[in-house]
Design a protein around this motif. Sequence first.
Motif, PDB file in Angstrom:
ATOM      1  N   LEU A  54       0.430  -1.396  -0.066  1.00  0.00           N
ATOM      2  CA  LEU A  54       0.170  -0.363  -0.338  1.00  0.00           C
ATOM      3  C   LEU A  54       0.649   1.339  -0.046  1.00  0.00           C
ATOM      4  N   GLN A  55       2.242   1.037   1.184  1.00  0.00           N
ATOM      5  CA  GLN A  55       2.676   2.602   0.724  1.00  0.00           C
ATOM      6  C   GLN A  55       3.574   2.192  -0.454  1.00  0.00           C
ATOM      7  N   ALA A  56       3.785   1.772  -0.701  1.00  0.00           N
ATOM      8  CA  ALA A  56       4.705   1.705  -2.447  1.00  0.00           C
ATOM      9  C   ALA A  56       3.538   2.394  -3.852  1.00  0.00           C
ATOM     10  N   SER A  57       2.536   1.700  -3.205  1.00  0.00           N
ATOM     11  CA  SER A  57       1.750   1.910  -4.331  1.00  0.00           C
ATOM     12  C   SER A  57       1.358   3.322  -4.854  1.00  0.00           C
ATOM     13  N   VAL A  58       1.279   4.194  -3.063  1.00  0.00           N
ATOM     14  CA  VAL A  58       1.102   5.237  -2.914  1.00  0.00           C
ATOM     15  C   VAL A  58       1.707   6.661  -3.227  1.00  0.00           C
ATOM     16  N   VAL A  59       3.339   6.037  -2.921  1.00  0.00           N
ATOM     17  CA  VAL A  59       4.181   6.639  -3.357  1.00  0.00           C
ATOM     18  C   VAL A  59       4.463   7.199  -5.048  1.00  0.00           C
ATOM     19  N   LEU A  60       3.539   5.670  -5.057  1.00  0.00           N
ATOM     20  CA  LEU A  60       4.516   5.214  -6.906  1.00  0.00           C
ATOM     21  C   LEU A  60       3.538   5.855  -7.902  1.00  0.00           C
ATOM     22  N   MET A  61       1.864   6.796  -7.034  1.00  0.00           N
ATOM     23  CA  MET A  61       0.717   7.123  -8.348  1.00  0.00           C
ATOM     24  C   MET A  61       1.255   8.476  -7.646  1.00  0.00           C
ATOM     25  N   GLY A  62       2.615   9.248  -7.045  1.00  0.00           N
ATOM     26  CA  GLY A  62       2.458   9.809  -7.156  1.00  0.00           C
ATOM     27  C   GLY A  62       3.040  10.917  -8.100  1.00  0.00           C
ATOM     28  N   PHE A  63       3.802  10.047  -9.083  1.00  0.00           N
ATOM     29  CA  PHE A  63       4.200   9.965 -10.255  1.00  0.00           C
ATOM     30  C   PHE A  63       2.949  10.284 -11.609  1.00  0.00           C
ATOM     31  N   LYS A  64       2.091  10.347 -10.621  1.00  0.00           N
ATOM     32  CA  LYS A  64       0.239  10.847 -11.764  1.00  0.00           C
ATOM     33  C   LYS A  64      -0.723  11.855 -11.545  1.00  0.00           C
ATOM     34  N   TYR A  65       0.290  12.669 -10.516  1.00  0.00           N
ATOM     35  CA  TYR A  65       0.100  14.082 -10.148  1.00  0.00           C
ATOM     36  C   TYR A  65       1.089  15.196 -10.183  1.00  0.00           C
ATOM     37  N   ASP A  66       0.250  16.370 -10.534  1.00  0.00           N
ATOM     38  CA  ASP A  66       1.094  17.543 -10.414  1.00  0.00           C
ATOM     39  C   ASP A  66       1.699  18.426  -9.259  1.00  0.00           C
ATOM     40  N   ILE A  67       2.398  18.905  -8.472  1.00  0.00           N
ATOM     41  CA  ILE A  67       2.528  18.950  -7.842  1.00  0.00           C
ATOM     42  C   ILE A  67       1.952  20.635  -6.747  1.00  0.00           C
ATOM     43  N   HIS A  68       1.636  21.061  -7.950  1.00  0.00           N
ATOM     44  CA  HIS A  68       0.773  22.514  -7.784  1.00  0.00           C
ATOM     45  C   HIS A  68      -0.598  21.953  -7.859  1.00  0.00           C
ATOM     46  N   SER A  69      -0.991  20.691  -8.470  1.00  0.00           N
ATOM     47  CA  SER A  69      -2.155  20.814  -8.151  1.00  0.00           C
ATOM     48  C   SER A  69      -3.337  20.142  -7.417  1.00  0.00           C
ATOM     49  N   MET A  70      -1.562  19.225  -6.756  1.00  0.00           N
ATOM     50  CA  MET A  70      -1.782  18.316  -5.833  1.00  0.00           C
ATOM     51  C   MET A  70      -2.313  19.157  -4.529  1.00  0.00           C
ATOM     52  N   LEU A  71      -1.409  19.747  -4.625  1.00  0.00           N
ATOM     53  CA  LEU A  71      -1.108  21.128  -2.882  1.00  0.00           C
ATOM     54  C   LEU A  71      -2.261  21.883  -3.401  1.00  0.00           C
ATOM     55  N   ALA A  72      -2.676  22.167  -3.996  1.00  0.00           N
ATOM     56  CA  ALA A  72      -3.883  23.264  -4.187  1.00  0.00           C
ATOM     57  C   ALA A  72      -5.265  22.088  -3.699  1.00  0.00           C
ATOM     58  N   VAL A  73      -5.529  20.605  -3.970  1.00  0.00           N
ATOM     59  CA  VAL A  73      -6.588  20.076  -3.578  1.00  0.00           C
ATOM     60  C   VAL A  73      -6.692  19.858  -2.387  1.00  0.00           C
ATOM     61  N   GLY A  74      -4.987  19.474  -1.481  1.00  0.00           N
ATOM     62  CA  GLY A  74      -4.467  19.450  -0.323  1.00  0.00           C
ATOM     63  C   GLY A  74      -5.033  20.363   0.741  1.00  0.00           C
ATOM     64  N   SER A  75      -5.036  21.365   0.155  1.00  0.00           N
ATOM     65  CA  SER A  75      -4.659  22.611   0.760  1.00  0.00           C
ATOM     66  C   SER A  75      -6.642  23.458   1.095  1.00  0.00           C
ATOM     67  N   GLN A  76      -6.708  22.575   0.094  1.00  0.00           N
ATOM     68  CA  GLN A  76      -8.913  23.933   0.130  1.00  0.00           C
ATOM     69  C   GLN A  76      -9.595  22.893   0.383  1.00  0.00           C
ATOM     70  N   GLY A  77      -9.000  21.536   1.341  1.00  0.00           N
ATOM     71  CA  GLY A  77      -9.557  20.261   2.087  1.00  0.00           C
ATOM     72  C   GLY A  77      -9.188  20.342   3.969  1.00  0.00           C
ATOM     73  N   VAL A  78      -8.310  21.703   3.407  1.00  0.00           N
ATOM     74  CA  VAL A  78      -7.342  21.558   5.136  1.00  0.00           C
ATOM     75  C   VAL A  78      -8.880  22.056   6.742  1.00  0.00           C
ATOM     76  N   PHE A  79      -9.374  22.229   6.077  1.00  0.00           N
ATOM     77  CA  PHE A  79     -10.666  23.562   6.879  1.00  0.00           C
ATOM     78  C   PHE A  79     -11.862  22.913   7.159  1.00  0.00           C
ATOM     79  N   LEU A  80     -11.771  22.116   6.167  1.00  0.00           N
ATOM     80  CA  LEU A  80     -12.848  21.024   6.225  1.00  0.00           C
ATOM     81  C   LEU A  80     -12.487  19.748   7.393  1.00  0.00           C
ATOM     82  N   SER A  81     -11.037  19.572   7.037  1.00  0.00           N
ATOM     83  CA  SER A  81     -10.419  18.623   7.658  1.00  0.00           C
ATOM     84  C   SER A  81     -10.049  18.515   8.990  1.00  0.00           C
TER      85      SER A  81
END
Length: 317
Positions: A54-81
């Motif tokens: 599971l840990q390895a698969s999550v790391v590999l899936m990181g190569f699927k996403y642009d970091i700017h978009s990924m951080l934007a998505v994560g930051s938008q959910g921070v208050f809900l979290s």
Amino acid sequence: MKNIIFYVFLAAALLATVMGWGDACILLIAGIFVALTVGNPVSSLTANGAKYLLQASVVLMGFKYDIHSMLAVGSQGVFLSIFSIALVLTCGTLFSRWLKVRYEVGALVSCGTSICGGSAIAAIGGVMKSDNKDMAVSLGTIFLLNAVALLIFPVMGHSLHMSEQIFGYWSGIAIQDTSSVAGAAQSYGGATLAYAIPVKLARALWIIPLAMCVGWFHRRRSESLGAEAGSFSIPWFIFLFIIASAVKTWIPSGEHLYAHGADLGVKALVFTLYLIGLGMSYHALKSVGWRALVLGVLLWIVLGISSLIWLTVSPPA
């Protein structure tokens, strides 16, 4: 004979995954079916394999996403979290007292529901030096809820006509384990994974401050009772996921290689769900007391409904 059948099913699941025939929900159900009917002669091996795969698969899936978009998505959910974690922990304390759930089990189920299931339980359990029985009850409760979530969340999402973005955020918040979040998002299709995974991993980072807070509280409680406090492990694979995403973004020359790595990560995740299904047993089912299960269900309902209301009233940009 049963051992032979077990390995035949294992090979078939691996082949289906490699060839791209495997569906996350189907393989999870298949794993549970095999575990309950044929048995699992290598349960410790498959459990460890599921954890690291599971840990390895999550790391590999990181190569699927642009970091700017990924951080934007994560930051938008921070208050809900923050809101949902605080709500679940508060309700967990109140419901545990109402249901008369033991302190350790109530804390583990509440933390597991509020953040990321088994990983949070493992981290908080280490801090609290929880015994094997408490860990088994808590993990069993979360396992059952995750298996159900993987099956019903996509159905609920389609019935409510959720967009891929809204369902990605909702599943990343309301489903406990990363594996089930990814499985539900993959089943929903489209770009759902691109929203669900960053939200889930950003949420999982709250393990660190939560474990520190629980550790401080539990240390004071342990000192008063003359017991020994424990320690916790940092989920380093989350940071490796971010690094993989950064590499994809800032070193674009390896795009072809990154695509293969991301595809391998998705396939590894699907096979991980089969291994997780193999972790089910009649003993695990019996160990889950009704009080802990009711607590988990109530917290899950609170988390699911409150996060859905939040996303409806204040949808992400």
